[in-house]
Design a protein around this motif. Structure first.
Motif, PDB file in Angstrom:
ATOM      1  N   ALA A  96      19.695  19.816 -50.767  1.00 57.39           N
ATOM      2  CA  ALA A  96      19.948  19.731 -49.327  1.00 57.39           C
ATOM      3  C   ALA A  96      19.866  21.122 -48.719  1.00 57.39           C
ATOM      4  O   ALA A  96      20.122  22.125 -49.392  1.00 57.39           O
ATOM      5  N   ARG A  98      21.533  23.049 -45.358  1.00 66.85           N
ATOM      6  CA  ARG A  98      22.532  22.920 -44.304  1.00 66.85           C
ATOM      7  C   ARG A  98      22.681  24.234 -43.560  1.00 66.85           C
ATOM      8  O   ARG A  98      22.315  25.309 -44.059  1.00 66.85           O
ATOM      9  N   GLU A 102      26.199  21.753 -40.135  1.00 66.49           N
ATOM     10  CA  GLU A 102      25.553  20.450 -40.241  1.00 66.49           C
ATOM     11  C   GLU A 102      24.478  20.432 -41.322  1.00 66.49           C
ATOM     12  O   GLU A 102      23.946  21.472 -41.718  1.00 66.49           O
ATOM     13  N   LEU A 103      24.177  19.214 -41.780  1.00 67.99           N
ATOM     14  CA  LEU A 103      23.113  19.002 -42.748  1.00 67.99           C
ATOM     15  C   LEU A 103      21.776  18.949 -42.023  1.00 67.99           C
ATOM     16  O   LEU A 103      21.661  18.322 -40.966  1.00 67.99           O
ATOM     17  N   TRP A 120      15.044  14.490 -42.851  1.00 63.06           N
ATOM     18  CA  TRP A 120      15.412  15.709 -42.149  1.00 63.06           C
ATOM     19  C   TRP A 120      16.060  15.303 -40.836  1.00 63.06           C
ATOM     20  O   TRP A 120      15.874  14.176 -40.362  1.00 63.06           O
ATOM     21  N   LYS A 121      16.853  16.177 -40.289  1.00 63.83           N
ATOM     22  CA  LYS A 121      17.647  15.857 -39.102  1.00 63.83           C
ATOM     23  C   LYS A 121      16.744  15.392 -37.961  1.00 63.83           C
ATOM     24  O   LYS A 121      15.837  16.101 -37.537  1.00 63.83           O
ATOM     25  N   SER A 206      25.569  16.072 -50.434  1.00 63.55           N
ATOM     26  CA  SER A 206      24.969  16.622 -49.211  1.00 63.55           C
ATOM     27  C   SER A 206      23.612  16.011 -48.884  1.00 63.55           C
ATOM     28  O   SER A 206      23.371  15.554 -47.760  1.00 63.55           O
ATOM     29  N   LEU A 210      22.874  12.928 -45.721  1.00 64.01           N
ATOM     30  CA  LEU A 210      21.940  13.022 -44.601  1.00 64.01           C
ATOM     31  C   LEU A 210      20.936  11.873 -44.639  1.00 64.01           C
ATOM     32  O   LEU A 210      20.591  11.303 -43.596  1.00 64.01           O
ATOM     33  N   GLU A 214      20.302   9.288 -41.564  1.00 59.77           N
ATOM     34  CA  GLU A 214      18.985   9.145 -40.948  1.00 59.77           C
ATOM     35  C   GLU A 214      18.408   7.745 -41.160  1.00 59.77           C
ATOM     36  O   GLU A 214      17.487   7.336 -40.450  1.00 59.77           O
TER      37      GLU A 214
END
Length: 256
Positions: A96, A98, A102-103, A120-121, A206, A210, A214
């Motif tokens: 991960a 970060r 945030e991740l 991914w974010k 982690s 995420l 997502e």
């Protein structure tokens, strides 16, 4: 500004390379599990350092350090070590990225089934190139759950005994997978509706956390706090069942 889509693609290649190393070493297995852990981590740290030199590291084997950098890699070079020792699936490489709060991206490569989960974010979640989403099961009675048993058994026993007592025979089924990262990915892919575990490291959850978020799921700590990335007690669900599981651990919470 980092391009997280491109960065995730590069991290996927690194995770698969580390997974191939684990697969090769498993075929030539000779009780060198600590060697395999450390060599896998060394490989991943070396590749990620070249990819993003300014980032720090949080690693299970402690081969690199975090010194307050803006970005930080969180690595488990072999999640599911006991499964690996016994030649039992699943086990994986978990990576991960970060920030301090945030991740940003997560990649989990499951070696036995050659499955690469990633997100991914703001970019959705994927398995081997196909978008994935959590399940739409809304009733606890129809849920398929994962309840892991951490090493801190004395502290966690009252909690998990209560949770099992309340769920056993009242849900579709319960499994123990032996890999936190994979359990999270299975929630993200809709194979399970929920998972919980206490006393785990950042490297355990982690990347998978995420991926769950997502994929449309929900992740919190055992108190319901969504700012969980520095915590150790984690619940992940498809969202519909989150409050049901959260209420169970609140009745008999583990020691913090």
């Amino acid at each position: 500004m980092l391009n997280f889509c491109q960065l995730t693609s590069s991290v996927r290649e690194i995770a698969v390379e580390a997974g191939q190393f684990l697969r090769k070493e498993r075929k030539d297995f000779h009780n060198y599990v600590s060697y395999v852990d450390k060599e896998s981590e060394r490989l991943v740290v070396e590749r990620l350092s070249a990819l993003l030199p300014e980032a720090g590291f949080i690693t299970e084997e402690g081969s690199a350090v975090y010194s307050g950098e803006e970005y930080c890699w969180v690595i488990d070079p072999l999640d599911g070590t006991t499964n690996y020792i016994h030649d039992n699936a699943p086990y994986c490489v978990s990576i991960a990225l970060r920030s301090r709060t945030e991740l940003l991206l997560g990649v989990v490569y499951e070696v036995c089934r050659d499955e690469c989960y990633y997100a991914w974010k703001g970019g959705k979640a994927y398995l081997n190139g196909e978008q994935i989403h959590v399940s739409d099961v809304r009733d606890v009675e129809n849920s398929f759950l994962q309840l892991e048993l951490p090493y801190n058994y004395q502290d966690y026993r009252p909690t998990i005994e209560y949770v099992f007592h309340e769920l056993y025979g009242k849900v579709s089924s319960i499994r123990i997978n032996g890999s936190s990262a994979m359990s999270l990915c299975y929630v993200a892919a809709g194979r399970f509706e929920g998972w919980m575990e206490a006393y785990i490291g950042k490297w355990d959850f982690s990347a998978g956390a995420l991926i769950v978020m997502e994929a449309g799921g929900q992740v919190t700590d055992f108190t319901g706090n969504e700012h969980f990335i520095d915590g150790h007690h984690i619940i992940a669900t498809n969202g519909y069942l989150h409050q049901s599981l959260l209420q169970l651990v609140k009745v008999v919470p583990p020691k913090l």
